[in-house]
Design a protein around this motif. Structure first.
Motif, PDB file in Angstrom:
ATOM      1  N   PHE A   1       0.829  -1.208   0.000  1.00  0.00           N
ATOM      2  CA  PHE A   1       0.000   0.000   0.000  1.00  0.00           C
ATOM      3  C   PHE A   1       0.863   1.257   0.000  1.00  0.00           C
ATOM      4  O   PHE A   1       0.585   2.206  -0.737  1.00  0.00           O
ATOM      5  N   ILE A   2       1.917   1.265   0.797  1.00  0.00           N
ATOM      6  CA  ILE A   2       2.813   2.428   0.834  1.00  0.00           C
ATOM      7  C   ILE A   2       3.490   2.619  -0.523  1.00  0.00           C
ATOM      8  O   ILE A   2       3.610   3.739  -1.012  1.00  0.00           O
ATOM      9  N   SER A   3       3.899   1.528  -1.150  1.00  0.00           N
ATOM     10  CA  SER A   3       4.507   1.618  -2.481  1.00  0.00           C
ATOM     11  C   SER A   3       3.516   2.169  -3.493  1.00  0.00           C
ATOM     12  O   SER A   3       3.847   3.025  -4.312  1.00  0.00           O
ATOM     13  N   PHE A   4       2.279   1.682  -3.435  1.00  0.00           N
ATOM     14  CA  PHE A   4       1.235   2.160  -4.342  1.00  0.00           C
ATOM     15  C   PHE A   4       0.976   3.649  -4.117  1.00  0.00           C
ATOM     16  O   PHE A   4       0.892   4.427  -5.067  1.00  0.00           O
ATOM     17  N   LEU A   5       0.875   4.037  -2.866  1.00  0.00           N
ATOM     18  CA  LEU A   5       0.620   5.432  -2.534  1.00  0.00           C
ATOM     19  C   LEU A   5       1.750   6.329  -3.025  1.00  0.00           C
ATOM     20  O   LEU A   5       1.513   7.436  -3.507  1.00  0.00           O
ATOM     21  N   HIS A   6       2.959   5.826  -2.953  1.00  0.00           N
ATOM     22  CA  HIS A   6       4.115   6.601  -3.409  1.00  0.00           C
ATOM     23  C   HIS A   6       4.135   6.733  -4.933  1.00  0.00           C
ATOM     24  O   HIS A   6       4.508   7.780  -5.460  1.00  0.00           O
ATOM     25  N   MET A   7       3.733   5.703  -5.647  1.00  0.00           N
ATOM     26  CA  MET A   7       3.799   5.695  -7.111  1.00  0.00           C
ATOM     27  C   MET A   7       2.581   6.335  -7.766  1.00  0.00           C
ATOM     28  O   MET A   7       2.676   6.834  -8.883  1.00  0.00           O
ATOM     29  N   PHE A   8       1.441   6.342  -7.087  1.00  0.00           N
ATOM     30  CA  PHE A   8       0.198   6.756  -7.726  1.00  0.00           C
ATOM     31  C   PHE A   8       0.224   8.181  -8.287  1.00  0.00           C
ATOM     32  O   PHE A   8      -0.185   8.383  -9.435  1.00  0.00           O
ATOM     33  N   PRO A   9       0.674   9.190  -7.532  1.00  0.00           N
ATOM     34  CA  PRO A   9       0.654  10.544  -8.105  1.00  0.00           C
ATOM     35  C   PRO A   9       1.393  10.642  -9.439  1.00  0.00           C
ATOM     36  O   PRO A   9       0.948  11.346 -10.348  1.00  0.00           O
ATOM     37  N   LYS A  10       2.487   9.921  -9.585  1.00  0.00           N
ATOM     38  CA  LYS A  10       3.259   9.966 -10.829  1.00  0.00           C
ATOM     39  C   LYS A  10       2.477   9.406 -12.004  1.00  0.00           C
ATOM     40  O   LYS A  10       2.708   9.782 -13.153  1.00  0.00           O
ATOM     41  N   SER A  11       1.523   8.508 -11.729  1.00  0.00           N
ATOM     42  CA  SER A  11       0.729   7.934 -12.820  1.00  0.00           C
ATOM     43  C   SER A  11      -0.203   8.965 -13.452  1.00  0.00           C
ATOM     44  O   SER A  11      -0.696   8.748 -14.558  1.00  0.00           O
ATOM     45  N   LEU A  12      -0.452  10.069 -12.770  1.00  0.00           N
ATOM     46  CA  LEU A  12      -1.313  11.127 -13.300  1.00  0.00           C
ATOM     47  C   LEU A  12      -0.532  12.245 -13.977  1.00  0.00           C
ATOM     48  O   LEU A  12      -1.126  13.179 -14.511  1.00  0.00           O
ATOM     49  N   HIS A  13       0.786  12.172 -13.950  1.00  0.00           N
ATOM     50  CA  HIS A  13       1.606  13.227 -14.561  1.00  0.00           C
ATOM     51  C   HIS A  13       1.519  13.157 -16.085  1.00  0.00           C
ATOM     52  O   HIS A  13       1.409  12.076 -16.656  1.00  0.00           O
ATOM     53  N   PRO A  14       1.615  14.313 -16.734  1.00  0.00           N
ATOM     54  CA  PRO A  14       1.668  14.303 -18.198  1.00  0.00           C
ATOM     55  C   PRO A  14       3.045  13.838 -18.655  1.00  0.00           C
ATOM     56  O   PRO A  14       3.976  13.763 -17.842  1.00  0.00           O
ATOM     57  N   PRO A  15       3.200  13.559 -19.935  1.00  0.00           N
ATOM     58  CA  PRO A  15       4.540  13.206 -20.437  1.00  0.00           C
ATOM     59  C   PRO A  15       5.529  14.343 -20.150  1.00  0.00           C
ATOM     60  O   PRO A  15       5.138  15.509 -20.027  1.00  0.00           O
ATOM     61  N   GLU A  16       6.787  13.990 -20.048  1.00  0.00           N
ATOM     62  CA  GLU A  16       7.816  14.983 -19.765  1.00  0.00           C
ATOM     63  C   GLU A  16       7.802  16.095 -20.818  1.00  0.00           C
ATOM     64  O   GLU A  16       7.501  15.861 -21.981  1.00  0.00           O
ATOM     65  N   ASN A  17       8.128  17.301 -20.372  1.00  0.00           N
ATOM     66  CA  ASN A  17       8.164  18.503 -21.219  1.00  0.00           C
ATOM     67  C   ASN A  17       6.791  18.902 -21.758  1.00  0.00           C
ATOM     68  O   ASN A  17       6.697  19.540 -22.799  1.00  0.00           O
ATOM     69  N   THR A  18       5.732  18.498 -21.064  1.00  0.00           N
ATOM     70  CA  THR A  18       4.377  18.897 -21.424  1.00  0.00           C
ATOM     71  C   THR A  18       3.940  19.988 -20.463  1.00  0.00           C
ATOM     72  O   THR A  18       4.034  19.822 -19.247  1.00  0.00           O
TER      73      THR A  18
END
Length: 155
Positions: free
Chosen positions: A12-29
């Motif tokens: 759960f802690i790993s998921f919580l740590h990774m989840f926000p990054k899954s909503l990021h746009p592609p780099e340089n966007t």
């Protein structure tokens, strides 16, 4: 705590740590927020975002004065929601809010976990608050001038 409980907690802690990054746009966007410039609640959110985005990766602008641009990307310009434009994608209502939160520094980015709540529920709450935002938080006679240095927005 049992071995299974520890494994679940670590997962759960790993998921919580990774989840926000899954909503990021592609780099340089670019990420551009368009908000109601006379809404005190909206202004407070924008000030919060600006103060918790140390890299100043999020650009900020009012809806007022940018209606033509919003129309050109298929975004609403009727002040019913703030709008997040990331590259060719347009996000509104709670989805826009949670995607913005995912871009902020820790611990605020963890609030994006509410993205897992079905959008019909999230958006209903967002629209209810939006309907009464002027009554509860007030409204300015003119667009707010930032009380902190905000990153410039060029379209």
């Amino acid at each position: 705590m049992s071995f299974l409980g520890v494994c679940f907690l670590i997962g759960f802690i790993s998921f919580l740590h990774m989840f926000p990054k899954s909503l990021h746009p592609p780099e340089n966007t670019d990420s551009i927020i368009f908000f109601d410039g006379v809404c005190n609640l909206c202004d407070g959110f924008v000030q919060f975002v600006a103060s918790h985005d140390p890299a100043q990766t999020i650009k900020l602008s009012t809806i007022q004065g940018h209606e033509d641009f919003l129309d050109s990307v298929g975004a609403p310009s009727d002040l019913s929601t703030f709008v997040l434009v990331q590259g060719g994608n347009v996000y509104i209502y709670s989805t826009a809010s949670l995607r913005v939160l995912s871009l902020l520094e820790w611990p605020w980015n963890y609030l994006s976990i509410f993205y897992l709540v079905p959008s019909i529920v999230r958006d209903s709450v967002y629209k209810l608050v939006g309907q009464y935002r002027y009554d509860i938080f007030g409204k300015s006679d003119q667009c707010h001038k930032p009380s902190i240095d905000l990153p410039p927005c060029t379209l």
